[in-house]
Design a protein around this motif. Structure first.
Motif, PDB file in Angstrom:
ATOM      1  N   THR A 184       1.089  -1.663   0.220  1.00  9.74           N
ATOM      2  CA  THR A 184       0.561   0.034   0.401  1.00  9.74           C
ATOM      3  C   THR A 184       0.662   1.067  -0.036  1.00  9.74           C
ATOM      4  O   THR A 184       0.755   1.817   1.547  1.00  9.74           O
ATOM      5  CB  THR A 184      -0.885   0.158   1.313  1.00  9.74           C
ATOM      6  N   PRO A 185       1.519   1.352  -1.379  1.00  9.28           N
ATOM      7  CA  PRO A 185       2.251   3.020  -1.273  1.00  9.28           C
ATOM      8  C   PRO A 185       1.789   4.138  -1.557  1.00  9.28           C
ATOM      9  O   PRO A 185       0.374   4.238  -1.565  1.00  9.28           O
ATOM     10  CB  PRO A 185       3.044   2.760  -2.727  1.00  9.28           C
ATOM     11  N   ASP A 186       2.420   5.514  -0.571  1.00  9.18           N
ATOM     12  CA  ASP A 186       0.899   6.391  -0.302  1.00  9.18           C
ATOM     13  C   ASP A 186       0.220   6.516  -1.957  1.00  9.18           C
ATOM     14  O   ASP A 186       1.039   6.646  -2.794  1.00  9.18           O
ATOM     15  CB  ASP A 186       2.464   7.083   0.073  1.00  9.18           C
ATOM     16  N   LEU A 187      -0.732   7.103  -1.858  1.00 13.05           N
ATOM     17  CA  LEU A 187      -1.205   6.909  -3.469  1.00 13.05           C
ATOM     18  C   LEU A 187      -1.242   8.570  -4.102  1.00 13.05           C
ATOM     19  O   LEU A 187      -0.905   8.706  -4.952  1.00 13.05           O
ATOM     20  CB  LEU A 187      -2.785   7.282  -3.245  1.00 13.05           C
ATOM     21  N   PRO A 188      -1.419   9.253  -2.726  1.00 17.43           N
ATOM     22  CA  PRO A 188      -0.789  10.502  -3.567  1.00 17.43           C
ATOM     23  C   PRO A 188      -0.004  10.829  -4.305  1.00 17.43           C
ATOM     24  O   PRO A 188       1.011  11.914  -4.720  1.00 17.43           O
ATOM     25  CB  PRO A 188      -1.305  12.021  -2.280  1.00 17.43           C
ATOM     26  N   LEU A 200      -8.979   5.091  -7.533  1.00 19.71           N
ATOM     27  CA  LEU A 200      -8.119   4.320  -7.525  1.00 19.71           C
ATOM     28  C   LEU A 200     -10.124   3.304  -7.473  1.00 19.71           C
ATOM     29  O   LEU A 200     -10.554   2.218  -8.276  1.00 19.71           O
ATOM     30  CB  LEU A 200      -8.238   3.815  -6.312  1.00 19.71           C
ATOM     31  N   PHE A 201     -11.098   3.613  -6.142  1.00 19.71           N
ATOM     32  CA  PHE A 201     -12.116   3.224  -6.594  1.00 19.71           C
ATOM     33  C   PHE A 201     -13.029   3.216  -8.082  1.00 19.71           C
ATOM     34  O   PHE A 201     -13.974   1.849  -8.257  1.00 19.71           O
ATOM     35  CB  PHE A 201     -13.139   3.922  -5.162  1.00 19.71           C
ATOM     36  N   ASP A 202     -12.917   3.994  -8.385  1.00 23.57           N
ATOM     37  CA  ASP A 202     -13.316   4.708 -10.379  1.00 23.57           C
ATOM     38  C   ASP A 202     -12.982   3.456 -11.509  1.00 23.57           C
ATOM     39  O   ASP A 202     -13.358   2.416 -11.889  1.00 23.57           O
ATOM     40  CB  ASP A 202     -13.354   6.146 -10.615  1.00 23.57           C
ATOM     41  N   GLU A 223      -8.413  -6.919 -17.352  1.00 21.62           N
ATOM     42  CA  GLU A 223      -8.928  -6.288 -17.152  1.00 21.62           C
ATOM     43  C   GLU A 223      -7.669  -4.367 -16.215  1.00 21.62           C
ATOM     44  O   GLU A 223      -9.105  -3.131 -15.800  1.00 21.62           O
ATOM     45  CB  GLU A 223     -10.632  -5.285 -15.927  1.00 21.62           C
ATOM     46  N   GLY A 224      -7.083  -4.613 -16.453  1.00 27.25           N
ATOM     47  CA  GLY A 224      -6.149  -3.844 -15.427  1.00 27.25           C
ATOM     48  C   GLY A 224      -5.515  -2.506 -16.436  1.00 27.25           C
ATOM     49  O   GLY A 224      -5.236  -1.564 -16.087  1.00 27.25           O
ATOM     50  N   ASN A 225      -6.378  -2.897 -17.845  1.00 27.54           N
ATOM     51  CA  ASN A 225      -5.825  -1.922 -19.319  1.00 27.54           C
ATOM     52  C   ASN A 225      -7.299  -0.189 -18.468  1.00 27.54           C
ATOM     53  O   ASN A 225      -6.839   0.251 -19.040  1.00 27.54           O
ATOM     54  CB  ASN A 225      -6.152  -2.688 -20.433  1.00 27.54           C
ATOM     55  N   ASN A 237      -2.789  -5.550 -11.057  1.00 28.70           N
ATOM     56  CA  ASN A 237      -2.465  -4.830  -9.647  1.00 28.70           C
ATOM     57  C   ASN A 237      -2.469  -3.075 -10.718  1.00 28.70           C
ATOM     58  O   ASN A 237      -1.703  -2.784 -11.192  1.00 28.70           O
ATOM     59  CB  ASN A 237      -1.509  -4.765  -8.939  1.00 28.70           C
ATOM     60  N   LEU A 238      -3.765  -2.611 -10.199  1.00 26.54           N
ATOM     61  CA  LEU A 238      -3.827  -0.833 -11.015  1.00 26.54           C
ATOM     62  C   LEU A 238      -3.113  -0.405 -10.360  1.00 26.54           C
ATOM     63  O   LEU A 238      -2.842   0.340 -11.322  1.00 26.54           O
ATOM     64  CB  LEU A 238      -4.374  -0.235 -10.008  1.00 26.54           C
ATOM     65  N   LEU A 239      -2.416  -0.438  -9.379  1.00 24.57           N
ATOM     66  CA  LEU A 239      -1.137   0.729  -9.142  1.00 24.57           C
ATOM     67  C   LEU A 239       0.042   0.578 -10.258  1.00 24.57           C
ATOM     68  O   LEU A 239       0.099   1.412 -10.946  1.00 24.57           O
ATOM     69  CB  LEU A 239      -0.705   0.520  -7.289  1.00 24.57           C
ATOM     70  N   ASP A 240       0.587  -0.393 -10.284  1.00 19.64           N
ATOM     71  CA  ASP A 240       1.613  -1.347 -11.255  1.00 19.64           C
ATOM     72  C   ASP A 240       1.577  -1.219 -12.368  1.00 19.64           C
ATOM     73  O   ASP A 240       2.259  -0.053 -13.264  1.00 19.64           O
ATOM     74  CB  ASP A 240       1.774  -2.468 -10.552  1.00 19.64           C
TER      75      ASP A 240
END
Length: 773
Positions: free
Chosen positions: A25-29, A38-40, A74-76, A253-256
């Motif tokens: 959980t890296p810092d989102l901002p 992220l929710f969207d 769906e990561g796209n 992973n969406l963040l990556d």
């Protein structure tokens, strides 16, 4: 629905009844992400998945017809979030979550209902009008794609190249000059020669510091239908490509994915360089609804893929950040299923295409007519032709008059561009593009690498950005390895987009036979049937310099105004032909037509000759007869009876004019008709030209089987022509080297013999062709 209900249950079990993976959980901002974003993105992923499952429900009910989905890819969605909504995207069919997220970037969009209309083949489908299940939208800068072999990659590279070109030429394109082009495809498609060639072309251009802002997204799920991609193959093949950046990410992973996509976006937008974005993902539920993956994947492999479902990681991220717990998301998913099914019920009730006219309405739609650009006049025209002032006013050959026509066209149409091998300083192999680069510069007359797929892709992509491309294919034989760029991409764009997208262009191709022994079948190719069964594509073939100039101007009008894809087939053997009957007679050299002169679309040309007129130089002096003049007269005004009409094109027209003189010596009145347009055939104009003639001879330099004459023969009878019809064709043979070529091609003598047989041997139908002995 009972057949697919287990898929929903499997999804709910995987997401809510099993332990989710541990996530960092890296810092989102710090990543430039807000919790609501992220929710969207997760919502877009879930929406895409539920749509996939419902498409299978609809298929089971007989209401949906194409079930290749995006499950596992769906990561796209995060890739879409990293780019602007007007960065044009050529999407792989597994980019459903990308498309959902892209639509969210524009107000008042409804991706669920729009995609359901597409699933149901409704004519209300906002992109294809019920013609295909495609991801596409004019509003969202997503041209429709149906590619499974990466055939869209060349035009994505071409579109990217056109962005820098537009800036350099101060051209107002479809997209802003700081845009990036996205193109997604699968790991299996990455092996196709089309994809490989396009990626090579991108690197080839970038290696020379040519701006090329394209992000090529390889959605690597490790399998192509049932054939596994070797582990590490994509990375090994693309990580070290010259001229190209390589960025990889974990598609689960969406963040990556977002991190990698933003880096790719930076490289492409700021540096104007191509990027290979390698998104590693999984494929779930098989290739399509009819694909039983249990026949080629072990149960453990299938279970392992489901454990790596990107939705599991996404829910874990929402929980870890405290954005939404599993109970909330369970309700969210259930609500999505309810909404999708409710909108699905509405979509399947919408009207379908009802008849052939509705289906075909977007093949070649009528676009508004507008005045053609005026040619240069006065001192501007003198300057344009300054290097030719000693040649003006004299008759010239086909290649010279085509060159002059291109000079006029490029001065009239500032958005016209040309691309091809050797079209620059060399001036083309046959001099047709001579001095164009000196007049209009290397940004408009562009030498390319030796790859016909990339040449055509460059043209298609540039047309997407508002240019008028005139690509050159050096020899007809070499277009065959790239013909799907015309067949599967250029020709289908208006059809699958309900005429919202277009890519009008004129594709110049040097071809046909009679080259006096040169080159063999690769330089004497008389096979162009591939173009003649393409709906909406126009095929035109001149026979001399004067007709070539007039026809090229009309071809350009059709491409620019009517957005047609036009194939302009130039007979190589006639490029430098000056004479007709005897050396030095100059009867195949012509004056350059005035810049406003054109031969109209679907109009034939006619030359009349009787026993007292042994020259066809009337083409120069004005004896050429219009197709709607029903009779001709001699010098005293007496009506002449035409004994035979000879219908031909290209080299066959040249031979027919030679034969016309021989037939006149024996007292036969002949009329020679140049078809000009080979697809669609100019039947109305042709019928007017032969209406007073009881005998028609079709002279076709191409093969007996699959030739233009074959179609003409049929169409004449279908349309009620009552006269006798015969034809002379080439043999069903490849063209050999040297003089052997003339054993399998029509000649002046075979035309003469066939015409006489048609007139005098009434008891026996003439043969389809008469090979030389």
């Amino acid at each position: 629905m009972s057949q697919v209900q287990p898929l929903q249950e499997r999804l709910l079990t995987a997401l809510f009844d099993t332990e989710l993976p541990a996530v960092a959980t890296p810092d989102l901002p710090a990543l430039g992400i807000q919790p609501e974003q992220l929710f969207d993105w997760v919502d877009s992923q879930l929406t895409s998945r539920v749509l996939d499952l419902h498409s299978r429900e609809l298929q089971a009910a007989g209401e949906s017809f194409y079930t290749i989905g995006s499950a596992g890819h769906e990561g796209n969605a995060a890739i879409a979030a990293a780019f602007k909504h007007n960065d044009m995207a050529f999407l792989h069919y597994r980019s459903g979550a990308f498309f959902v997220q892209r639509q969210k970037q524009v107000a008042n969009s409804n991706p669920i209902y729009d995609m359901l209309l597409s699933f149901a083949a409704s004519k209300d489908d906002p992109i294809s009008g019920g013609r295909h299940k495609v991801l596409g939208s004019k509003t969202h800068f997503v041209p429709p794609q149906t590619s499974t072999i990466g055939s869209h990659v060349p035009k994505a590279v071409g579109m990217a190249h056109s962005i820098g070109l537009a800036k350099r030429l101060q051209h107002q394109g479809t997209v802003p000059n700081d845009s990036v082009v996205l193109c997604s495809f699968g790991d299996a498609s990455a092996n196709h020669s089309t994809t490989q060639g396009a990626i090579n072309a991108a690197g080839w251009a970038a290696y020379q510091t040519i701006p090329l802002p394209v992000v090529l997204v390889c959605e690597d799920n490790g399998i192509g239908i049932s054939t596994a991609t070797p582990h590490g193959w994509i990375e090994a093949g693309f990580k070290y490509r010259p001229g190209m950046h390589y960025v990889a990410c974990d598609g689960r992973n969406l963040l990556d994915v977002y991190r990698a996509a933003k880096e790719a976006e930076r490289l492409a937008r700021k540096l104007k360089q191509p990027v290979f974005l390698h998104m590693k993902c999984v494929r779930l539920y098989g290739h399509a609804g009819s694909d039983a993956e249990t026949t080629y994947l072990a149960k453990q492999q299938i279970e392992n893929n489901e454990l790596n479902d990107p939705l599991r990681t996404s829910l874990a991220l929402l929980a870890a950040y405290g954005i939404a717990d599993r109970e909330h998301m369970y309700e969210h998913v259930q609500n999505l299923f309810a909404r999708v099914r409710a909108e699905g019920k509405q979509a399947i009730r919408k009207p379908k295409l009802e008849n052939a006219a509705q289906v075909m309405a977007s093949i070649a739609p009528q676009h508004p007519e507008r005045p053609m650009p005026e040619p240069k006049t006065g001192s501007a025209r003198e300057q344009l032709f300054a290097h030719e002032k000693h040649n003006l006013g004299k008759p010239h050959t086909l290649n010279k008059l085509l060159n002059w026509a291109l000079l006029d066209i490029f001065s009239q149409y500032p958005h016209a561009i040309m691309m091809g091998e050797d079209v620059g300083k060399k001036g083309g192999v046959y001099g047709v593009t001579n001095r164009l680069v000196q007049q209009f510069g290397p940004n408009r007359i562009m030498n390319t690498l030796l790859d016909e797929q990339s040449i055509l892709g460059m043209a298609i992509g540039a047309a997407h950005n508002g240019f008028l491309p005139i690509p050159e294919i050096q020899f007809l034989a070499y277009v065959h390895n790239a013909e799907d760029q015309i067949r599967g991409e250029a020709a289908t764009l208006q059809f699958f987009s309900n005429a919202q997208f277009n890519n009008g262009m004129v594709i110049r191709i040097a071809g046909l036979a009679y080259q006096r022994g040169f080159g063999g079948h690769f330089h004497n190719d008389n096979s162009f049937a591939v173009f003649r069964d393409l709906p909406g594509v126009v095929l035109v073939c001149p026979s001399n310099g004067a007709s070539a100039a007039r026809l090229l101007r009309e071809a350009v009008r059709l491409a620019d105004e009517q957005k047609r894809v036009v194939i302009f087939l130039e007979p190589i053997a006639l490029y430098n032909q000056k004479d007709l009957h005897t050396p030095g007679d100059g009867l195949w050299s012509f004056q350059y037509p005035e810049p406003h002169e054109r031969i109209g679309f679907a109009e034939v040309s006619v030359v009349e000759l009787d026993a007292h007129e042994l020259s066809v130089n009337q083409q120069v002096t004005g004896k050429t007869r219009a197709a709607d003049d029903n009779h001709s007269a001699d010098a005293n005004g007496n009506t002449l009876q035409t004994d035979v009409c000879i219908v031909s094109y290209g080299n066959g027209y040249y031979l027919s004019c030679q034969a016309q003189k021989e037939l006149a010596k024996t007292g036969l009145q002949t009329r020679v008709i140049d078809l000009n347009w080979l697809h669609p055939l100019p039947m109305e104009s042709l019928l007017l030209a032969i209406d007073d003639c009881a005998n028609v001879l079709l002279v076709d330099e191409c093969r007996e089987t699959g030739s233009v004459s074959e179609e003409l023969y049929t169409r004449l009878h279908e349309l009620g022509y009552q006269g006798r019809v015969s034809r002379v064709c080439a043999n069903d043979s490849f063209i050999p080297l040297a003089k052997a070529a003339y054993h399998v091609l029509p000649s002046k003598d075979t035309v003469v013999r066939a015409a006489r047989a048609l007139l005098w041997d009434k008891a026996q139908e003439p043969k389809a062709y008469e090979p030389k002995t």
